[in-house]
Design a protein around this motif. Structure first.
Motif, PDB file in Angstrom:
ATOM      1  N   SER A 191       0.833  -1.201   0.000  1.00  0.00           N
ATOM      2  CA  SER A 191       0.000   0.000   0.000  1.00  0.00           C
ATOM      3  C   SER A 191       0.868   1.252   0.000  1.00  0.00           C
ATOM      4  N   ALA A 192       1.923   1.213   0.819  1.00  0.00           N
ATOM      5  CA  ALA A 192       2.835   2.362   0.890  1.00  0.00           C
ATOM      6  C   ALA A 192       3.494   2.606  -0.463  1.00  0.00           C
ATOM      7  N   ASP A 193       3.857   1.536  -1.153  1.00  0.00           N
ATOM      8  CA  ASP A 193       4.474   1.671  -2.476  1.00  0.00           C
ATOM      9  C   ASP A 193       3.500   2.278  -3.468  1.00  0.00           C
ATOM     10  N   GLU A 194       2.243   1.820  -3.400  1.00  0.00           N
ATOM     11  CA  GLU A 194       1.229   2.341  -4.305  1.00  0.00           C
ATOM     12  C   GLU A 194       0.975   3.822  -4.052  1.00  0.00           C
ATOM     13  N   ILE A 195       0.920   4.202  -2.784  1.00  0.00           N
ATOM     14  CA  ILE A 195       0.718   5.616  -2.450  1.00  0.00           C
ATOM     15  C   ILE A 195       1.860   6.463  -2.997  1.00  0.00           C
ATOM     16  N   LEU A 196       3.078   5.937  -2.873  1.00  0.00           N
ATOM     17  CA  LEU A 196       4.249   6.662  -3.369  1.00  0.00           C
ATOM     18  C   LEU A 196       4.171   6.849  -4.887  1.00  0.00           C
ATOM     19  N   LYS A 197       3.696   5.817  -5.589  1.00  0.00           N
ATOM     20  CA  LYS A 197       3.556   5.923  -7.045  1.00  0.00           C
ATOM     21  C   LYS A 197       2.572   7.017  -7.423  1.00  0.00           C
ATOM     22  N   PHE A 198       1.437   7.049  -6.715  1.00  0.00           N
ATOM     23  CA  PHE A 198       0.439   8.067  -7.020  1.00  0.00           C
ATOM     24  C   PHE A 198       0.910   9.455  -6.610  1.00  0.00           C
ATOM     25  N   LYS A 199       1.785   9.515  -5.611  1.00  0.00           N
ATOM     26  CA  LYS A 199       2.364  10.810  -5.220  1.00  0.00           C
ATOM     27  C   LYS A 199       3.245  11.346  -6.347  1.00  0.00           C
ATOM     28  N   HIS A 200       3.986  10.461  -6.983  1.00  0.00           N
ATOM     29  CA  HIS A 200       4.814  10.865  -8.122  1.00  0.00           C
ATOM     30  C   HIS A 200       3.931  11.375  -9.265  1.00  0.00           C
ATOM     31  N   LEU A 201       2.813  10.678  -9.484  1.00  0.00           N
ATOM     32  CA  LEU A 201       1.884  11.118 -10.533  1.00  0.00           C
ATOM     33  C   LEU A 201       1.304  12.491 -10.205  1.00  0.00           C
ATOM     34  N   PHE A 244      -5.598  12.084  -5.982  1.00  0.00           N
ATOM     35  CA  PHE A 244      -4.571  11.478  -5.126  1.00  0.00           C
ATOM     36  C   PHE A 244      -5.135  11.151  -3.745  1.00  0.00           C
ATOM     37  N   GLU A 245      -5.867  12.108  -3.155  1.00  0.00           N
ATOM     38  CA  GLU A 245      -6.433  11.900  -1.820  1.00  0.00           C
ATOM     39  C   GLU A 245      -7.435  10.752  -1.818  1.00  0.00           C
ATOM     40  N   ALA A 246      -8.233  10.664  -2.877  1.00  0.00           N
ATOM     41  CA  ALA A 246      -9.218   9.586  -2.967  1.00  0.00           C
ATOM     42  C   ALA A 246      -8.530   8.227  -3.076  1.00  0.00           C
ATOM     43  N   LYS A 247      -7.481   8.152  -3.858  1.00  0.00           N
ATOM     44  CA  LYS A 247      -6.765   6.888  -4.015  1.00  0.00           C
ATOM     45  C   LYS A 247      -6.022   6.528  -2.731  1.00  0.00           C
ATOM     46  N   LYS A 248      -5.496   7.517  -2.050  1.00  0.00           N
ATOM     47  CA  LYS A 248      -4.786   7.294  -0.778  1.00  0.00           C
ATOM     48  C   LYS A 248      -5.736   6.710   0.261  1.00  0.00           C
ATOM     49  N   LYS A 249      -6.936   7.284   0.366  1.00  0.00           N
ATOM     50  CA  LYS A 249      -7.922   6.773   1.325  1.00  0.00           C
ATOM     51  C   LYS A 249      -8.325   5.345   0.981  1.00  0.00           C
ATOM     52  N   GLN A 250      -8.454   5.073  -0.320  1.00  0.00           N
ATOM     53  CA  GLN A 250      -8.828   3.724  -0.763  1.00  0.00           C
ATOM     54  C   GLN A 250      -7.762   2.700  -0.351  1.00  0.00           C
ATOM     55  N   LEU A 251      -6.482   3.050  -0.563  1.00  0.00           N
ATOM     56  CA  LEU A 251      -5.394   2.137  -0.251  1.00  0.00           C
ATOM     57  C   LEU A 251      -5.238   1.933   1.254  1.00  0.00           C
TER      58      LEU A 251
END
Length: 245
Positions: free
Chosen positions: A214-224, A235-242
């Motif tokens: 999950s942390a890796d996925e959040i980091l990827k979306f942060k880069h995006l 980003f916030e919506a995807k972070k909450k989902q993860l």
């Protein structure tokens, strides 16, 4: 030379050590009291740093005691404060309070056999739990074909507490009983409730910490987000989902 010219100083607070000798110093009565209920079999085997750790743990325990407000009790065996993530075993020690984060794993022991196991990072093994404070399904608890004499029926909790790494909840207060008796069935019911509560409280802690994936996925979306490919809202919506929020 004065009256206390040869007196030793407390290695903890520096006052006159009118208490006990440590392995590498001395401790006064006041600091012994500050150690609280943590068991000491021989002060001469305790180092200054260990005594300081006992004082620190006791201070933290006093804070937890002030916060502790049980939301559920399983007779005299177990109490839990679900709101603050705290628990205690009154029969083990009435004033000791532990946090849910201290639980590593737990298991139900019957006559030397491990019947059910659970804990952080693992699902319940040996029986499934249902209905919150429900029942153990498919386990071997009290289900031997022949009638057994039960001489051990207790829950073992492994913790991160440096002074109490193992805590036992002894459910067999009668000393021994028959596996087909009404009394033993009441012990099984208590065990079911305690194991359910332990499962619930450890599951809550697992949700607090995001997994590595999950942390890796959040980091990827942060880069995006940083590259302007997605919006802050996305980003916030995807972070909450993860994070499962």
């Amino acid at each position: 030379m004065g009256l206390f010219g040869n007196a030793k100083s407390c290695s903890i607070c520096g006052q006159v050590a009118d208490g006990k000798q440590l392995s590498d110093g001395h401790i006064c009565k006041a600091c012994i009291s500050r150690c609280g209920s943590y068991q000491v079999f021989s002060w001469k085997q305790v180092t200054t740093s260990q005594a300081k750790e006992r004082i620190s743990c006791n201070t933290e325990n006093e804070k937890l005691n002030m916060r502790f407000s049980p939301t559920q009790r399983v007779e005299k065996y177990f109490e839990i404060d679900e709101n603050n993530g705290l628990w205690k075993v009154p029969s083990f020690h009435p004033s000791l309070v532990f946090s849910s984060e201290e639980i590593i794993n737990f298991e139900l022991l019957q006559n030397g056999d491990s019947i059910t196991k659970g804990g952080l990072g693992s699902s319940i093994v040996g029986g499934a739990l249902f209905g919150g404070v429900g029942a153990i399904v498919g386990s071997n608890v009290g289900k031997k074909k022949t009638v057994q004499e039960i001489t051990e029926f207790r829950i073992k909790i492994i913790t991160r507490n440096p002074f109490y790494p193992e805590i036992y909840i002894n459910l067999l207060v009668t000393g021994k009983t028959k596996s087909n008796g009404i009394v033993f069935k009441s012990y099984i019911a208590s065990a079911q409730k305690i194991l359910s509560l332990l499962t619930i409280i450890t599951a809550k802690d697992e949700k607090k910490e995001p997994s590595a994936s999950s942390a890796d996925e959040i980091l990827k979306f942060k880069h995006l987000l940083d590259e302007g490919i997605i919006t802050q809202e996305e980003f916030e919506a995807k972070k909450k989902q993860l994070l499962g929020l």
